[in-house]
Design an enzyme around this catalytic site. Structure first.
Site, PDB file in Angstrom:
ATOM      1  N   ARG A  25       0.654   5.466   4.815  1.00 53.95           N
ATOM      2  CA  ARG A  25       1.561   4.601   5.559  1.00 53.95           C
ATOM      3  C   ARG A  25       2.785   4.246   4.729  1.00 53.95           C
ATOM      4  O   ARG A  25       2.680   3.929   3.553  1.00 53.95           O
ATOM      5  CB  ARG A  25       0.843   3.319   5.970  1.00 53.95           C
ATOM      6  CG  ARG A  25      -0.310   3.624   6.913  1.00 53.95           C
ATOM      7  CD  ARG A  25      -0.948   2.374   7.451  1.00 53.95           C
ATOM      8  NE  ARG A  25      -2.097   2.750   8.277  1.00 53.95           N
ATOM      9  CZ  ARG A  25      -2.910   1.891   8.871  1.00 53.95           C
ATOM     10  NH1 ARG A  25      -2.703   0.589   8.726  1.00 53.95           N
ATOM     11  NH2 ARG A  25      -3.902   2.314   9.613  1.00 53.95           N
ATOM     12  N   ARG A  65      -2.433  -3.257  -0.216  1.00 57.08           N
ATOM     13  CA  ARG A  65      -1.423  -2.576   0.594  1.00 57.08           C
ATOM     14  C   ARG A  65      -0.878  -1.368  -0.153  1.00 57.08           C
ATOM     15  O   ARG A  65       0.017  -1.487  -0.979  1.00 57.08           O
ATOM     16  CB  ARG A  65      -0.296  -3.553   0.955  1.00 57.08           C
ATOM     17  CG  ARG A  65       0.590  -3.111   2.113  1.00 57.08           C
ATOM     18  CD  ARG A  65       1.548  -4.205   2.532  1.00 57.08           C
ATOM     19  NE  ARG A  65       0.854  -5.373   3.034  1.00 57.08           N
ATOM     20  CZ  ARG A  65       0.390  -5.510   4.284  1.00 57.08           C
ATOM     21  NH1 ARG A  65       0.588  -4.541   5.159  1.00 57.08           N
ATOM     22  NH2 ARG A  65      -0.242  -6.597   4.656  1.00 57.08           N
ATOM     23  N   GLU A 106      -7.605  -9.161   6.265  1.00 57.81           N
ATOM     24  CA  GLU A 106      -8.020  -8.147   7.239  1.00 57.81           C
ATOM     25  C   GLU A 106      -8.647  -6.933   6.553  1.00 57.81           C
ATOM     26  O   GLU A 106      -8.088  -6.378   5.609  1.00 57.81           O
ATOM     27  CB  GLU A 106      -6.794  -7.685   8.043  1.00 57.81           C
ATOM     28  CG  GLU A 106      -7.130  -6.584   9.030  1.00 57.81           C
ATOM     29  CD  GLU A 106      -5.884  -5.931   9.643  1.00 57.81           C
ATOM     30  OE1 GLU A 106      -4.822  -6.586   9.685  1.00 57.81           O
ATOM     31  OE2 GLU A 106      -5.999  -4.781  10.069  1.00 57.81           O
ATOM     32  N   SER A 123      -9.780  -3.650  12.058  1.00 58.41           N
ATOM     33  CA  SER A 123      -9.105  -4.035  13.280  1.00 58.41           C
ATOM     34  C   SER A 123      -9.744  -3.225  14.388  1.00 58.41           C
ATOM     35  O   SER A 123      -9.704  -2.004  14.352  1.00 58.41           O
ATOM     36  CB  SER A 123      -7.615  -3.707  13.140  1.00 58.41           C
ATOM     37  OG  SER A 123      -6.862  -4.422  14.064  1.00 58.41           O
ATOM     38  N   ARG A 166      -9.895  -1.855   0.459  1.00 54.42           N
ATOM     39  CA  ARG A 166     -10.021  -3.304   0.561  1.00 54.42           C
ATOM     40  C   ARG A 166     -11.473  -3.735   0.338  1.00 54.42           C
ATOM     41  O   ARG A 166     -11.729  -4.836  -0.178  1.00 54.42           O
ATOM     42  CB  ARG A 166      -9.507  -3.797   1.921  1.00 54.42           C
ATOM     43  CG  ARG A 166      -7.992  -3.702   2.011  1.00 54.42           C
ATOM     44  CD  ARG A 166      -7.422  -4.332   3.261  1.00 54.42           C
ATOM     45  NE  ARG A 166      -5.959  -4.180   3.258  1.00 54.42           N
ATOM     46  CZ  ARG A 166      -5.148  -4.713   4.171  1.00 54.42           C
ATOM     47  NH1 ARG A 166      -5.647  -5.417   5.180  1.00 54.42           N
ATOM     48  NH2 ARG A 166      -3.849  -4.527   4.098  1.00 54.42           N
TER      49      ARG A 166
END
Length: 420
Positions: A260, A275, A347, A350, A388
């Site tokens: 990403r 991230r 998070e 999702s 994560r």
RNA sequence: GGAGAAAUACCCAAGAGGCCGAAGGGGCUCCCCUGCUAAGGGAGUAGUACGUGAUAAGCGUAGCGAGGGUUCAAAUCCCUCUUUCUCCGCCA
């Protein structure tokens, strides 16, 4: 993509639902073009029907050796007329498609109203946030001290927002991946290992394109993109297919690396594994019957939660509010893991029901009992983000002496009880 | 990367400008026949998308890998692309 007919017939409802997302889409042009489209189709198809009829007549006359030069001349003119109208129709449909592809999904009525992530509603918690009788370290410190995470090397060989894993760090990442896949396949998901590059049609199908192009990595000299999530290749496995109703729900789990651009998050979460431009993730994907897709969302979320329960990591589940639900989603639950360094939940998964939004774009259907085709409902959720999870384990399982205890369920994958 | 061949309905396959939305076979569905099974006979089998219509029937348009073009008319001729197969080269 929304159904054009539905949009035109329910302008007020659609406008109202888009407003809840803070979406500033104006539907006037859509409605106008839709009208124009229908009129054009009517016109052009009438002419084509005429032309087809006369051409058949010409064929018969030719066979009978009759002269039909005047008809041919007439049809030549008709052909030019058709071409003009057809070209206009192409322009209309192209523009209409462009507009429709940019309209987000309609949120479900059960989605709480809100502006942004502050308005998300907590549904449940598991375990209390980890308590420490010393000041806990952030995972990037722990990782650096144990020499299992190295950011400098990553910066050298690649750049910012990458990490090199060493030794038990690399092994932990791999252990988590295998643990997740083993757990999900044990729960009835079929494992898929897809390419990490996909073509444009796939990216359009699941909704990453055209709107989020700048977040995607396009590969030079090809039509390919690096996958931002396994959702893209796995959902597109059944693009342009008509599935068997009795096969639903179809359930897949897949590991891929995810890539990403993080274009909109400059300066956020710059340290650690939270991230990254490249991270590992196990994804859960379902193709469900429209009649029970929301139940499938509940079970999918629960199946993702199982991982954290087995790892004994504290987490909570929130229902995203109307302003925070993603572009393609109708309803989303986020699972957030407790991250001591952030002193809050972060998070880690999702889980979304896209209902027919992706299925319409990607043309994924099933044949119902009456022999009619219907769009399937697609769902997916992280099960879970591996980087994560690594970060959460390092932080929540850290000891005062700088070592990290290996969660029980990972011991057999790690071969050790403690990372020193 | 080079050279060649191919792509037609659920599958195999014919078709080489108009009588082709597409022969023939297999499969599948239904019917007949036969104690059962096997064999045999008959009928059906392009789905889909869009437009129109009542979310019907019907009608129309598109559709022979995809996209363009030629023609009154294209599965059929021309161009571009994609995929698959065979051979050569390179390579984990």
């Amino acid at each position: 993509m929304l159904d054009l007919r539905f949009v035109c017939d329910n302008i007020d409802l659609v406008t109202e639902k888009l407003a809840k997302r803070n979406s500033k889409i104006n539907l006037d042009e859509v409605v106008e073009l839709a009208k124009e489209r229908r009129a054009s189709i009517k016109g052009v198809e009438t002419l084509k029907a005429e032309k087809n009829q006369v051409s058949a007549q010409i064929a018969v006359m030719k066979r009978n050796k009759q002269n039909c030069d005047d008809l041919i001349v007439k049809m030549k003119i008709k052909g030019e007329e058709i071409k003009t109208l057809d070209d206009r129709l192409v322009v209309i449909e192209h523009r209409l498609n462009e507009l429709m592809l940019d309209i987000p999904n309609l949120i479900d009525d059960s989605v709480p109203y809100g502006l942004d992530s502050n308005d998300n509603v907590e549904l449940r918690r598991y375990l209390e946030p980890t308590a420490f009788d010393y000041t806990p370290k952030a995972h990037w410190e722990i990782g650096e001290n144990l020499q299992i995470l190295n950011v400098q090397q990553a910066a050298k060989i690649t750049g910012a927002r990458f990490t090199v894993y060493h030794g038990f760090g690399a092994r932990l990442e791999r252990a988590i991946m295998n643990f997740m896949l083993d757990t999900h396949t044990g729960n009835g998901y079929s494992e898929v290992f897809p390419p990490f590059m996909v073509n444009k049609d796939s990216m359009l199908g699941t909704g990453q394109l055209p709107k989020f192009e700048e977040d995607m990595y396009a590969i030079k000299n090809t039509d390919y993109y690096l996958v931002p999530t396994a959702e893209v290749p796995v959902t597109n496995l059944h693009r342009d297919e008509i599935l068997r109703e009795s096969d639903l729900p179809i359930r897949y789990c897949a590991y891929t690396a995810c890539f990403r651009g993080e274009a909109g998050s400059a300066g956020r979460d710059t340290r650690g594994l939270i991230r990254q431009h490249q991270f590992n993730k196990v994804e859960l994907v379902k193709f469900a019957h429209p009649s029970n897709s929301f139940e499938e969302l509940e079970s999918l979320t629960a199946e993702a939660e199982v991982i954290l329960k087995l790892l004994k990591l504290p987490y909570r589940v929130v229902s995203l509010c109307s302003g925070d639900v993603g572009f393609s989603s109708c309803k989303t639950y986020d699972i957030e893991v407790w991250m001591p360094s952030y002193n809050r939940y972060v998070e880690i998964s999702s889980c979304s029901n896209f209902i027919d939004f992706q299925a319409r774009r990607a043309n994924i259907k099933f044949r119902d009992a009456n022999g009619k085709t219907q769009l399937v409902h697609t769902l997916n959720g992280s099960g879970l983000a591996i980087g994560r999870t690594t970060a959460a384990i390092l932080e929540n399982y850290q000891n005062a002496d700088g070592t990290v205890t290996v969660p029980d369920v990972l011991v057999k994958y790690m071969g050790v009880n403690v990372i020193k």
